[in-house]
Scaffold this motif. Structure first.
Motif, PDB file in Angstrom:
ATOM      1  N   LYS A 236       0.818  -1.214   0.000  1.00  0.00           N
ATOM      2  CA  LYS A 236       0.000   0.000   0.000  1.00  0.00           C
ATOM      3  C   LYS A 236       0.851   1.264   0.000  1.00  0.00           C
ATOM      4  O   LYS A 236       0.447   2.297  -0.535  1.00  0.00           O
ATOM      5  N   SER A 237       2.043   1.156   0.592  1.00  0.00           N
ATOM      6  CA  SER A 237       2.928   2.320   0.655  1.00  0.00           C
ATOM      7  C   SER A 237       3.760   2.497  -0.607  1.00  0.00           C
ATOM      8  O   SER A 237       4.530   3.447  -0.712  1.00  0.00           O
ATOM      9  N   GLY A 238       3.629   1.572  -1.547  1.00  0.00           N
ATOM     10  CA  GLY A 238       4.374   1.684  -2.797  1.00  0.00           C
ATOM     11  C   GLY A 238       5.691   0.947  -2.801  1.00  0.00           C
ATOM     12  O   GLY A 238       6.424   0.989  -3.796  1.00  0.00           O
ATOM     13  N   ALA A 239       6.028   0.248  -1.716  1.00  0.00           N
ATOM     14  CA  ALA A 239       7.282  -0.512  -1.662  1.00  0.00           C
ATOM     15  C   ALA A 239       7.103  -1.859  -2.348  1.00  0.00           C
ATOM     16  O   ALA A 239       5.989  -2.387  -2.441  1.00  0.00           O
ATOM     17  N   ALA A 240       8.207  -2.410  -2.837  1.00  0.00           N
ATOM     18  CA  ALA A 240       8.160  -3.737  -3.453  1.00  0.00           C
ATOM     19  C   ALA A 240       7.718  -4.753  -2.408  1.00  0.00           C
ATOM     20  O   ALA A 240       8.186  -4.737  -1.270  1.00  0.00           O
ATOM     21  N   ARG A 241       6.802  -5.620  -2.773  1.00  0.00           N
ATOM     22  CA  ARG A 241       6.298  -6.610  -1.830  1.00  0.00           C
ATOM     23  C   ARG A 241       7.317  -7.725  -1.642  1.00  0.00           C
ATOM     24  O   ARG A 241       7.892  -8.219  -2.609  1.00  0.00           O
ATOM     25  N   SER A 242       7.549  -8.127  -0.418  1.00  0.00           N
ATOM     26  CA  SER A 242       8.507  -9.186  -0.125  1.00  0.00           C
ATOM     27  C   SER A 242       8.000 -10.526  -0.642  1.00  0.00           C
ATOM     28  O   SER A 242       6.837 -10.885  -0.419  1.00  0.00           O
ATOM     29  N   HIS A 243       8.867 -11.258  -1.338  1.00  0.00           N
ATOM     30  CA  HIS A 243       8.448 -12.561  -1.862  1.00  0.00           C
ATOM     31  C   HIS A 243       8.195 -13.558  -0.739  1.00  0.00           C
ATOM     32  O   HIS A 243       7.492 -14.541  -0.927  1.00  0.00           O
ATOM     33  N   LYS A 244       8.763 -13.309   0.458  1.00  0.00           N
ATOM     34  CA  LYS A 244       8.586 -14.233   1.568  1.00  0.00           C
ATOM     35  C   LYS A 244       7.162 -14.199   2.113  1.00  0.00           C
ATOM     36  O   LYS A 244       6.634 -15.221   2.550  1.00  0.00           O
ATOM     37  N   SER A 245       6.539 -13.038   2.098  1.00  0.00           N
ATOM     38  CA  SER A 245       5.174 -12.910   2.624  1.00  0.00           C
ATOM     39  C   SER A 245       4.114 -12.895   1.531  1.00  0.00           C
ATOM     40  O   SER A 245       2.925 -12.986   1.827  1.00  0.00           O
ATOM     41  N   ALA A 246       4.551 -12.777   0.266  1.00  0.00           N
ATOM     42  CA  ALA A 246       3.594 -12.629  -0.830  1.00  0.00           C
ATOM     43  C   ALA A 246       2.708 -13.859  -0.996  1.00  0.00           C
ATOM     44  O   ALA A 246       1.519 -13.735  -1.326  1.00  0.00           O
ATOM     45  N   ALA A 247       3.278 -15.051  -0.792  1.00  0.00           N
ATOM     46  CA  ALA A 247       2.497 -16.275  -0.980  1.00  0.00           C
ATOM     47  C   ALA A 247       1.321 -16.324  -0.008  1.00  0.00           C
ATOM     48  O   ALA A 247       0.192 -16.662  -0.397  1.00  0.00           O
ATOM     49  N   GLN A 248       1.560 -15.990   1.252  1.00  0.00           N
ATOM     50  CA  GLN A 248       0.472 -15.993   2.234  1.00  0.00           C
ATOM     51  C   GLN A 248      -0.531 -14.884   1.935  1.00  0.00           C
ATOM     52  O   GLN A 248      -1.748 -15.081   2.088  1.00  0.00           O
ATOM     53  N   TRP A 249      -0.024 -13.744   1.525  1.00  0.00           N
ATOM     54  CA  TRP A 249      -0.908 -12.621   1.155  1.00  0.00           C
ATOM     55  C   TRP A 249      -1.831 -13.025   0.012  1.00  0.00           C
ATOM     56  O   TRP A 249      -3.037 -12.759   0.058  1.00  0.00           O
ATOM     57  N   PHE A 250      -1.297 -13.691  -0.994  1.00  0.00           N
ATOM     58  CA  PHE A 250      -2.127 -14.083  -2.127  1.00  0.00           C
ATOM     59  C   PHE A 250      -3.062 -15.232  -1.742  1.00  0.00           C
ATOM     60  O   PHE A 250      -4.188 -15.307  -2.250  1.00  0.00           O
ATOM     61  N   SER A 251      -2.633 -16.109  -0.855  1.00  0.00           N
ATOM     62  CA  SER A 251      -3.515 -17.192  -0.393  1.00  0.00           C
ATOM     63  C   SER A 251      -4.740 -16.629   0.314  1.00  0.00           C
ATOM     64  O   SER A 251      -5.850 -17.160   0.178  1.00  0.00           O
ATOM     65  N   ARG A 252      -4.547 -15.548   1.064  1.00  0.00           N
ATOM     66  CA  ARG A 252      -5.702 -14.910   1.721  1.00  0.00           C
ATOM     67  C   ARG A 252      -6.658 -14.325   0.677  1.00  0.00           C
ATOM     68  O   ARG A 252      -7.884 -14.350   0.861  1.00  0.00           O
ATOM     69  N   ALA A 253      -6.090 -13.817  -0.429  1.00  0.00           N
ATOM     70  CA  ALA A 253      -6.936 -13.304  -1.508  1.00  0.00           C
ATOM     71  C   ALA A 253      -7.756 -14.434  -2.130  1.00  0.00           C
ATOM     72  O   ALA A 253      -8.929 -14.240  -2.488  1.00  0.00           O
ATOM     73  N   CYS A 254      -7.149 -15.613  -2.248  1.00  0.00           N
ATOM     74  CA  CYS A 254      -7.879 -16.777  -2.759  1.00  0.00           C
ATOM     75  C   CYS A 254      -8.991 -17.175  -1.799  1.00  0.00           C
ATOM     76  O   CYS A 254     -10.101 -17.522  -2.235  1.00  0.00           O
ATOM     77  N   ASP A 255      -8.699 -17.136  -0.502  1.00  0.00           N
ATOM     78  CA  ASP A 255      -9.715 -17.463   0.500  1.00  0.00           C
ATOM     79  C   ASP A 255     -10.927 -16.541   0.361  1.00  0.00           C
ATOM     80  O   ASP A 255     -12.081 -16.994   0.405  1.00  0.00           O
TER      81      ASP A 255
END
Length: 326
Positions: A236-255
């Motif tokens: 949200k702040s415009g920073a590159a998203r960390s690949h370490k947390s991106a998988a969980q973030w996208f899994s929540r979007a799938c949920d």
């Protein structure tokens, strides 16, 4: 403190002694610990400083480092020359099949390096067999209905939709997708090197591409509403998203889209299957997905609709032949 009434070179005595020392050290050796020359710990430290280990992908290094540190804590003070296959088997016997096989990969890489470095004459892990595991299909592939459901939930101006369309278009993993940016696009094509394997991948980014690619304008619509940054996927702040947390973030979007059994990795499988259904050659699929072998390309496209392949083979083949990625 009592130890087994066995000789000091017996594996049970060594295991108990190493466990006792590890407990005394808090379970993990400190980074400053110095191992005696000829010990397993000294060899492990040298291996982690080697080009072989440092040449691995950063995510692989992180996973293996944790296992190496555990091995070091348990057996670091043992003599490397006394390490035998049965000691490794006993170490693996404590673990379930999948974790044991992952740990065996570390033992094998370490053993081969020790032989190549001239520390030992024979690799003690060479004759240690993998544990039998239940056959699974791995990450579940998306279907066309799943794609439609995700698009219905997330609008084009959301980061979740942008991440999905970027992976759908490029077939990149979530980790690689986090590193993709406008600077990698030239003449309508996106080129990047996969972090996991180091292989090259390319795809038509702002071009229609061949018929079998099934290009659409969804990614372009997402990018039209997104701020311009060094990477496409940002926080949200415009920073590159960390690949370490991106998988969980996208899994929540799938949920939230009603697709709890799906993940980012299944998008690659879905696209590989679509390409196969539409008549793309193995070489074409390998070029877009960044695969280095036909067996890997075949495995990823396993969920392809075989009936569609049979019924549309000739027409799809002629359409796919108009455009070659090679």
């Amino acid at each position: 403190m009592p130890l087994p009434d066995l000789s000091t070179d017996h594996p049970e005595w060594l295991s108990a002694y190493s466990a006792l020392l590890a407990a005394h050290d808090g379970g993990k050796p400190s980074p400053e610990v110095r191992h005696r020359t000829g010990t397993i710990g000294a060899a492990l430290r040298a291996y982690m400083a080697s080009d072989h280990f440092l040449g691995l992908a950063s995510s692989t290094r992180g996973t293996r480092r944790r296992m190496i540190e555990d091995i070091e804590a348990l057996y670091g003070r043992g003599v490397l020359a006394d390490l035998l296959p049965r000691h490794i088997r006993q170490d693996l016997a404590r673990l379930p099949p999948h974790p044991a096989n992952n740990r065996l990969r570390v033992w094998r890489a370490f053993g081969r390096w020790c032989v190549d470095a001239g520390l030992i004459d024979a690799d003690p892990s060479r004759d240690v067999r993998k544990r039998a595991t239940a056959v699974t299909e791995g990450y579940k592939a998306w279907g066309r209905a799943d794609v439609a459901a995700f698009r219905l939930r997330w609008p084009h101006d959301s980061q979740q939709r942008l991440a999905f369309e970027l992976m759908h278009r490029t077939c990149a993993s979530i980790g690689d997708a986090c590193r993709l940016g406008p600077g990698m696009v030239k003449n309508g094509w996106l080129h990047y090197r996969r972090q996991k394997s180091g292989s090259e991948a390319a795809c038509p980014f702002s071009l229609p591409g061949p018929d079998w690619f099934e290009a659409d304008d969804h990614l372009a619509r997402c990018l039209a509403t997104a701020p311009r940054h060094m990477t496409f996927i940002t926080t949200k702040s415009g920073a590159a998203r960390s690949h370490k947390s991106a998988a969980q973030w996208f899994s929540r979007a799938c949920d939230e889209a009603g697709l709890p059994e799906l993940s980012a990795h299944g998008i690659r499988k879905h696209r590989a299957s679509v390409f196969k259904e539409n008549g793309a050659t193995p070489e074409q699929r390998m070029a877009i997905l960044g695969h280095e072998s036909q067996s890997e390309a075949t495995r990823y496209s396993k969920s392809a609709d075989l009936q569609k392949i049979v019924c549309g083979a000739e027409s799809s083949k002629s359409a796919g032949s108009k455009f070659q990625l090679g």
